[in-house]
Design an enzyme around this catalytic site. Structure first.
Site, short mmCIF file in Angstrom:
data_model
loop_
_atom_site.label_atom_id
_atom_site.label_comp_id
_atom_site.label_asym_id
_atom_site.label_seq_id
_atom_site.Cartn_x
_atom_site.Cartn_y
_atom_site.Cartn_z
N HIS A 12 0.88 -1.16 0.00
CA HIS A 12 0.00 0.00 0.00
C HIS A 12 0.92 1.22 0.00
O HIS A 12 2.07 1.13 0.46
CB HIS A 12 -0.90 0.01 1.24
N ASP A 71 2.50 1.81 3.22
CA ASP A 71 3.48 0.81 3.66
C ASP A 71 4.87 1.29 3.22
O ASP A 71 5.88 1.03 3.88
CB ASP A 71 3.25 -0.56 2.99
C1 XUL Z 1 -8.70 -6.57 1.01
C2 XUL Z 1 -7.53 -6.96 0.23
C3 XUL Z 1 -6.45 -5.94 0.18
C4 XUL Z 1 -5.87 -5.79 -1.18
C5 XUL Z 1 -4.85 -4.71 -1.33
O1 XUL Z 1 -9.66 -7.55 1.11
O2 XUL Z 1 -7.44 -8.04 -0.27
O3 XUL Z 1 -5.48 -6.30 1.09
O4 XUL Z 1 -5.27 -6.98 -1.59
O5 XUL Z 1 -5.32 -3.46 -0.98
#
Ligand code: XUL
Ligand code: MN
Length: 347
Positions: A51, A54
């Site tokens: 993210h 992160d």
């Molecule tokens: C949420 C999910 C997230 C995405 C990335 O359900 O899977 O972690 O993979 O934002």
């Protein structure tokens, strides 16, 4: 284990978790992201899913120069560990401004925040040497249908996709559909919606999908069929393999943990399409059980990767000619029995 297609594996720092859930606190101490990088290679992983925050914690309060300098440091750290960033996703579900969604919020100033945050995410990705932006459209949806104009919401999502494609002419957008949680009903719940948005966009070659097994199951769909649909359109950019025991909260169970046959079929569909040959990652989005002792807990990642590779072996050991004959004879009873025995390892 056969290596004729050398699969590359990835996971995100959030997959090494502290074990909190909505009903209880952390059960394991926090583990800094920088220290997590050292765990990847020994576990057999080389890709890191991120993210934006992160990579750059607290990015909303930073100047562009501070943000890019931090991203540059992370790039160096990844290089030192022999790792590559797979994607960066804007975290559009934590800030005050995203309480009612991001691109589809009813508040104009909140939509402006979401767009600015998305631009920052793209800048961070590029500073990291990464061209893939994942959109998990977490809060784009509603709790009650009357809360938003859904048609307008879809136009706003498409408008944002087009603006992203224009903002940076080299990035790809990978939409990770999910039908619910945290909203009651999410916009863009399936890969079908994703592919439709891709074709409607200004440059469909740069808009693809990322399929998470659990998300497909939550939509009442079979993950292997969802993958096949994306593959048929050459739009499967990545996967988040995991598992899900029925229609509950998003469980992120170990791959194959709830339904080994469904996991086998995901592997079969990926293998049949030659997925991975162009460098696509096998991403895992699995969470360790809250009950698991130790810190950091990484066994769930190692185990899910191993199960994937065993299922690749199982697929490759399948008698393709026999399957073809059963299909031709339309003897699906015999085909099912053959598959089950094959999975059990009995003749
Ligand atoms: C949420 C999910 C997230 C995405 C990335 O359900 O899977 O972690 O993979 O934002
Ligand atoms: Mn995911």
């Amino acid at each position: 284990m056969s290596d004729s297609i050398p699969y590359r594996f990835s996971f995100g720092p959030w997959n090494i978790s502290e074990g909190a859930d909505p009903f209880g606190p952390e059960v394991r101490p926090a583990f800094p992201h920088e220290e997590k990088f050292a765990l990847y290679r020994p576990l057999g992983f080389e890709g890191v899913q991120f993210h934006d925050d992160d990579v750059v914690p607290g990015l909303d309060g930073m100047t562009p120069a501070q943000m890019l300098s931090r991203a540059g440091e992370v790039k160096t750290m990844l290089g030192n560990h022999g790792l590559v960033p797979e994607f960066v996703a804007p975290r559009l579900w934590f800030a005050d401004q995203t309480v009612d969604g991001a691109y589809t919020s009813n508040s104009e100033s909140d939509r402006k925040y979401a767009w600015e945050r998305t631009q920052k995410c793209i800048d961070i990705a590029r500073a990291l040497g990464c061209k893939a932006i994942v959109l998990w459209l977490s809060r784009e949806g509603s709790y009650i249908r009357e809360a938003k104009d859904a048609r307008l919401a879809y136009e706003r999502i498409l408008g944002t996709i087009n603006a992203m494609l224009e903002y940076d002419r080299e990035i790809e957008i990978w939409i990770e559909p999910k039908p619910n949680e945290p909203t009651d009903q999410a916009y863009v719940p399936t890969i079908g919606h994703t592919v439709a948005l891709a074709y409607a966009s200004k440059d469909h070659r740069r808009v693809k999908g990322l399929i998470e097994s659990a998300h497909a199951l939550l939509a009442g769909l079979d993950p292997s069929d969802e993958m096949a649909f994306a593959l048929a359109h050459d739009k499967l950019a990545s996967v988040h393999l995991n598992d899900q025991n029925g229609l509950k909260y998003d469980q992120d169970k170990n791959f194959g943990g709830a339904n080994l046959r469904a996991a086998f079929n995901q592997v079969r569909v990926l293998e049949e399409a030659g997925y991975g040959r162009r460098g696509e990652f096998i991403g895992l989005d699995v969470k360790a059980m809250r009950t698991q002792k130790g810190s950091p807990v990484t066994v769930h990642l190692r185990n899910s990767r191993e199960i994937f590779l065993h299922l690749v072996e199982k697929y490759r050991a399948l008698d393709g000619e026999l399957v073809r004959q059963y299909r031709e004879a339309r003897d699906y009873e015999a085909l099912e029995c053959y598959i089950l025995k094959h999975l059990l390892g009995v003749k």
